[in-house]
Design a protein around this motif. Structure first.
Motif, PDB file in Angstrom:
ATOM      1  N   ASN A   2      43.209 -39.293  -3.363  1.00  0.00           N
ATOM      2  CA  ASN A   2      42.900 -39.404  -4.780  1.00  0.00           C
ATOM      3  C   ASN A   2      44.091 -40.004  -5.499  1.00  0.00           C
ATOM      4  O   ASN A   2      45.226 -39.876  -5.062  1.00  0.00           O
ATOM      5  CB  ASN A   2      42.581 -38.040  -5.384  1.00  0.00           C
ATOM      6  CG  ASN A   2      41.257 -37.494  -4.917  1.00  0.00           C
ATOM      7  OD1 ASN A   2      40.337 -38.227  -4.630  1.00  0.00           O
ATOM      8  ND2 ASN A   2      41.175 -36.190  -4.818  1.00  0.00           N
ATOM      9  N   GLU A  20      39.298 -42.661  -5.998  1.00  0.00           N
ATOM     10  CA  GLU A  20      39.096 -41.873  -4.789  1.00  0.00           C
ATOM     11  C   GLU A  20      38.416 -42.723  -3.733  1.00  0.00           C
ATOM     12  O   GLU A  20      37.797 -43.743  -4.047  1.00  0.00           O
ATOM     13  CB  GLU A  20      38.262 -40.631  -5.083  1.00  0.00           C
ATOM     14  CG  GLU A  20      36.857 -40.934  -5.567  1.00  0.00           C
ATOM     15  CD  GLU A  20      36.089 -39.679  -5.954  1.00  0.00           C
ATOM     16  OE1 GLU A  20      36.660 -38.579  -5.925  1.00  0.00           O
ATOM     17  OE2 GLU A  20      34.906 -39.807  -6.284  1.00  0.00           O
ATOM     18  N   LYS A  22      35.535 -43.408  -0.958  1.00  0.00           N
ATOM     19  CA  LYS A  22      34.129 -43.071  -0.784  1.00  0.00           C
ATOM     20  C   LYS A  22      33.667 -43.749   0.502  1.00  0.00           C
ATOM     21  O   LYS A  22      33.962 -44.926   0.735  1.00  0.00           O
ATOM     22  CB  LYS A  22      33.330 -43.588  -1.983  1.00  0.00           C
ATOM     23  CG  LYS A  22      31.841 -43.453  -1.876  1.00  0.00           C
ATOM     24  CD  LYS A  22      31.186 -44.055  -3.125  1.00  0.00           C
ATOM     25  CE  LYS A  22      29.718 -44.274  -2.936  1.00  0.00           C
ATOM     26  NZ  LYS A  22      29.114 -44.945  -4.094  1.00  0.00           N
TER      27      LYS A  22
END
Length: 75
Positions: A2, A20, A22
């Motif tokens: 993050n 972040e 994904k």
């Protein structure tokens, strides 16, 4: 993973964003990770009023919204 960051300058400009990782499945049907960013920025407009833009960026591209962003024509 993050990430987040923000700042404000003396002229009233501001920026904040967070990101972040994904996991997505690509066109090749294989999984891979992409960075997803969300945030906003603000600056004083020519009339002195704040101009605010909110955005996100992901595997589909950069997407911004705000009164200063032109809207697509409707059919």
């Amino acid at each position: 993973m993050n990430f987040s960051d923000s700042y404000e300058s003396a002229d009233g400009s501001k920026r904040q964003e967070a990101g972040e990782l994904k996991d997505v499945v690509g066109e090749d049907s294989k999984p891979h990770s992409v960075v997803v960013m969300r945030g906003s920025y603000e600056y004083p407009g020519a009339d002195g009023k704040p101009v605010v833009v909110q955005y996100y960026a992901d595997e589909t591209g950069f997407h911004a919204e705000g009164d200063s962003i032109p809207k697509p024509a409707r059919r």
